[in-house]
Scaffold this active site. Structure first.
Site, PDB file in Angstrom:
ATOM      1  N   HIS A   1      21.715  12.863  29.514  1.00 22.89           N
ATOM      2  CA  HIS A   1      21.426  12.968  30.682  1.00 22.89           C
ATOM      3  C   HIS A   1      21.086  14.380  31.169  1.00 22.89           C
ATOM      4  CE1 HIS A   1      22.991   9.364  31.850  1.00 22.89           C
ATOM      5  NE2 HIS A   1      24.213   9.458  31.641  1.00 22.89           N
TER       6      HIS A   1
ATOM      7  N   ASP B   1      22.163   2.936  26.228  1.00 22.59           N
ATOM      8  CA  ASP B   1      23.199   3.206  26.799  1.00 22.59           C
ATOM      9  C   ASP B   1      23.483   2.563  27.862  1.00 22.59           C
ATOM     10  OD1 ASP B   1      25.218   6.189  26.720  1.00 22.59           O
ATOM     11  OD2 ASP B   1      24.675   5.373  28.675  1.00 22.59           O
TER      12      ASP B   1
ATOM     13  N   HIS C   1      24.040   3.822  31.023  1.00 19.30           N
ATOM     14  CA  HIS C   1      23.447   4.638  31.873  1.00 19.30           C
ATOM     15  C   HIS C   1      21.913   5.032  31.591  1.00 19.30           C
ATOM     16  CE1 HIS C   1      27.912   5.700  31.914  1.00 19.30           C
ATOM     17  NE2 HIS C   1      27.622   5.761  33.261  1.00 19.30           N
TER      18      HIS C   1
ATOM     19  N   ASP D   1      28.865   2.546  25.848  1.00 18.73           N
ATOM     20  CA  ASP D   1      29.365   2.026  27.086  1.00 18.73           C
ATOM     21  C   ASP D   1      29.082   0.956  27.740  1.00 18.73           C
ATOM     22  OD1 ASP D   1      26.887   3.692  27.410  1.00 18.73           O
ATOM     23  OD2 ASP D   1      27.929   5.245  28.699  1.00 18.73           O
TER      24      ASP D   1
HETATM   25 ZN   LIG Z   1      26.613   6.308  28.933  1.00 19.61          ZN
END
Ligand SMILES: [Zn+2]
Ligand SMILES: [Zn+2]
Length: 401
Positions: free
Chosen positions: A143, A179, A181, A268
């Site tokens: 990120h 991931d 995200h 995750d």
């Molecule tokens: Zn993540």
């Protein structure tokens, strides 16, 4: 695993420096460094660090000139400033915020993690042809933006590894991000660069941070189709997640023909993860790692850099997921039915006070239907998402949506 793959053992450089556990936002923060320490202890207790073809290496922290392959000098200076005085808040650079608490090792530990990923990329690239894999499960901090910390990520080691490969002369690098995200920082870094294909499969932006990663985000004017996003409905489980991975990744890699594959294996996606809403099992995560491994051999001449990422079920999910990743990359898979070693359970209790999981499986036996063989169901939200992504980018790669 194919016969050809089994016949040629894979060489694995496992990057690890105990110092990465100083990447610690503090008590109560979800990014608990125990996730890294417990992973390495589990890897060790399965004997993987001593396995044939496996070398454990530690690289120095990434220096200023390396960090600036992706980050601005002003941002690096800001990280150092906040590390020197963690009472500071620097909202413009995302430091000392609700997500990214300030801590004294903020620069040093972040640079150390980045150094491992950059060295992993160098080793895989310079190792010449074939069977060179490298893992840095402390990395995958996808990120971080050029000028801003975000989502628990300070320096974007994944983007730095890709940038270093380009600097070394790579002309086509594929980045696959599993991931939960969206891999927004890596996408941003190479948004308009046709040398880098970024593929991110993640929970839908309507229900999860960072609220980007729509299928229509597909690259800048000089690199149409170079960013690929597949947002999945909240609640997607093993069958849907694996169907999604197989519906887009192999074809894109076959068309793009990467010289190196960099993958991010955030754990995750798991059903037990406290910060997200997919319902993937450890067993499906292991299968996905195997798939990425096979794709690296099939399409990238075996050159594979595998990174960790998110994952906040610190005891129950992350160590087992990434131990399977390391074992897969080493070509020495750990039997899912295996019990977790007693010495590791003791370490879990010592470090966290929690009870360790007893086996290397969730007991799931993931099955999935291939998108190509069975067509798509227009009434199914997952299939609608898959098709939207294929329509957005496949034609740019000469592929039928
Ligand atoms: Zn993540
Ligand atoms: Zn291999």
């Amino acid at each position: 695993m194919s016969e050809a793959l089994r016949a040629a053992p894979c060489g694995l450089d496992l990057y690890w420096d105990e110092g990465v556990t100083a990447y610690d936002f503090g008590p109560g923060h979800p990014m608990d460094p125990a996730r890294l320490a417990l992973t390495m202890r589990l890897v060790e207790s399965f004997g993987l660090t001593e396995a044939p073809g496996v070398t454990v290496r530690a690289a120095p922290p990434a220096g200023e000139s390396t960090l600036r392959l992706v980050h601005t000098g002003e941002y690096v200076a800001a990280v150092k400033r906040v590390a020197a005085d963690p009472a500071l808040t620097d909202r413009r650079h995302g430091l000392g915020t609700d997500d990214n608490w300030a801590f004294t090792a903020q620069h040093s530990a972040s640079a150390l993690i980045a150094g491992q990923s950059v060295a992993a990329a160098e080793a895989v690239w310079q190792g010449g042809h074939g069977h060179g894999h490298a893992v840095n499960f402390a990395g995958g901090l996808h990120h971080a933006m050029p000028d801003r910390a975000a989502g628990f990520c300070v320096y974007n080691d994944a983007a730095l590894a890709v940038a270093r490969l380009l600097e070394l002369g790579a002309e086509r690098v594929a980045y696959v991000d599993l991931d939960v995200h969206h891999g927004d920082g890596v996408q941003r870094a190479f948004w308009d660069d046709p040398r880098v294909l970024t593929v991110s499969i993640h929970e839908h932006p309507a229900t999860l941070f960072p609220e980007t990663g729509w299928a229509t985000e597909s690259g800048g004017p000089d690199a149409p189709g170079s960013a690929v996003n597949l947002p999945l409905p909240a609640g997607t489980g093993d069958a849907g997640w694996l169907r999604a991975v197989h519906a887009i990744v192999p074809e894109l890699l076959s068309a793009f023909r990467p010289q190196v594959l960099v993958s991010q294996h955030g754990a995750d996606t798991h059903a037990d993860d406290p910060l997200a809403h997919l319902a993937v099992s450890l067993d499906a995560q292991r299968l996905a790692a195997e798939t990425v491994h096979e794709l690296a051999h099939r399409y990238a001449d075996g050159r594979w850099v595998a990174l960790g990422g998110g994952g906040y079920a610190v005891v129950d999910v992350v160590p087992r997921s990434w131990t399977h990743l390391v074992a897969t990359a080493a070509g020495q898979p750990v039997d899912p039915a295996a019990e977790t070693p007693e010495e590791w359970r003791t370490e879990v209790r010592r470090l966290t006070g929690q009870r360790a999981p007893l086996r290397m499986t969730d007991g799931a036996e993931p099955g999935w239907r291939d998108f190509h063989d069975h067509g798509y169901d227009p009434g199914d939200r997952l299939d609608q998402a898959i098709l939207a992504t294929r329509r957005a980018v496949f034609p740019q790669h000469g592929l039928l949506p």
